[in-house]
Design an enzyme around this catalytic site. Sequence first.
Site, PDB file in Angstrom:
ATOM      1  N   ASP A 221      14.032  46.544  32.191  1.00  0.00           N
ATOM      2  CA  ASP A 221      13.227  47.721  31.892  1.00  0.00           C
ATOM      3  C   ASP A 221      14.061  48.989  32.057  1.00  0.00           C
ATOM      4  OD1 ASP A 221      10.478  48.787  31.410  1.00  0.00           O
ATOM      5  OD2 ASP A 221      10.791  49.695  33.376  1.00  0.00           O
ATOM      6  N   GLU A 285      16.122  47.020  27.625  1.00  0.00           N
ATOM      7  CA  GLU A 285      15.303  48.014  26.935  1.00  0.00           C
ATOM      8  C   GLU A 285      16.137  49.290  26.896  1.00  0.00           C
ATOM      9  OE1 GLU A 285      10.897  50.081  27.319  1.00  0.00           O
ATOM     10  OE2 GLU A 285      12.146  49.836  29.104  1.00  0.00           O
TER      11      GLU A 285
END
Length: 556
Positions: A221, A285
Amino acid sequence: MHNSCPPQRQVNGLNRHPWWRDAVIYQVYVRSFLDSTGDGVGDLAGVRAGLPYLKKLGVDGIWLSPFYPSPQHDHGYDVADYCDVDPLFGDLAEFDLLVAAARRLGIKVLLDIVPNHCSSEHPWFEEALAAEPGSAARARFHFADGRGSDGSEPPNNWHSMFGGPAWSRVTEADGRPGQWYLHMFAPEQPDWNWRNPEIGAEFDRVLRFWLDRGIDGFRIDVAAGLYKHPELPDSDDPEADARTRDSVNPLAWNQPEVHEVWRQWRSICEAYTAADGRERLLVGEVSVPTAREHAQYVRSDELHQAFFFDLLSAPWEAGAFRKVISEAMQDIAGTGSTVTWVLNNHDQVRTVTRYGEPATEGSGLGAARARAAALLMLALPGAAYIYQGEELGLPEVVDLPDDVLTDPIFHRTGSRARIRDGCRVPLPWSGQASPFGFTSGAESAKPWLPQPEYFAEYATDRALADTRSFWHLYRDGLQLRDALPQLGEGALRWLDTPPGVLAFVRGDGLVCAVNFGTAPTPAPVSGTPLLSSGPCPAGVLPGSTAAWWIGDGADF
């Protein structure tokens, strides 16, 4: 709705290249996948029960959204303990059963790891709140004195991605207003200070904890985050992140030091791979301004792959799609990695709705375009990620009432413009009324977000029974991918086409063409296609349709 004559699935006994280079990974948003306990929230046992469904679909692996202990202010992206399972989702024993079941089915398991920030209930942050300014405990985060004579103004002008200031002030042990701490998302998500070596060491431990439990890798993330400008200066455009809901502030994202973290994580994964021969994957990401900057994250000693969001954000125009695909193939594939394509995820409006805009054009057009985009994505060299429900053709739920919304963006801004709950509504599995088989409880059991009545049309039992469904289109596309031995490798060659049509041929002879317009055009290849997103007679490519052929593009 589509033609298909997929060849027999071939068993890959050639070990042609690492599995991740052309893998298709299914994103499981755990709380919305399948509920095994009847409490209205999906869980790890539900994921395990759904593995045969995913095996039948034909995916290579799953990516699990965060299931760690968390107060759930941002649905698990506020982690209180990185090495356990929240009781809401199960326990470590259930996690081990899930990994073992997935391995028996040949399905890889990726975990979502959140290294940019933690929960305000993480023990280290609670220790920091109790500690003095300047303490070692506070040095793990970004604590700073406020500006102004009484320190009542934030240390800088940055704004949070979720709206409002990126700083919150604490009350010190003596009861007086004290320092401020940085949170680039919600106040309940304080950012780690990665300039403190304790943080890197702790995440090395976390990675090894899960790798030792047999997982195949991590989805990272906010992989362009972690490090902030060391002086934390004011931004020239402090509201850019909130306005775009993207990592725009160059002082808070994409700092050069972050690449050393990915080199360290890659070395850990490579050590596990060397020990047992199983390739571990790091996929990030990464939201950065250009494909060239994106490519820096997937150099040979950093992340294996990073999501290429430009395809997801491209408008439904042939020129826009060609531009982002060409840039990705040139800059990202040029590093030796393969592009990681994505059209949907848990933060974005679903393609069926996104491509149907303006709304006056009707949902039928959005569905046709979403089907065509899926075939285009699955034809591109590289890996692809599918978000749960994408294979069912689920639309965005746009009319959830305010009192059920859980997205912190809504609660911080009061605006529904960018809320993410609409793509997170629990999946429909069977039946004619909510909970549509999502929960094992009584028919009166309520999923954590309400499912609209029309979800009955998209239930998986109907999808599997209807050969014209989205599900069969995806399944047939995955079967064809599996039969093409070098899908992840090589380049593509664009073919000459009429305006509004894209077509390319890959090195293995697969031709893919997409008609972005609404009027039919001559097909680029004679003969009936192997697979098409809608009815596609020989010699014709209807509007809002994609099709695959095997050939060399000589007919262009």
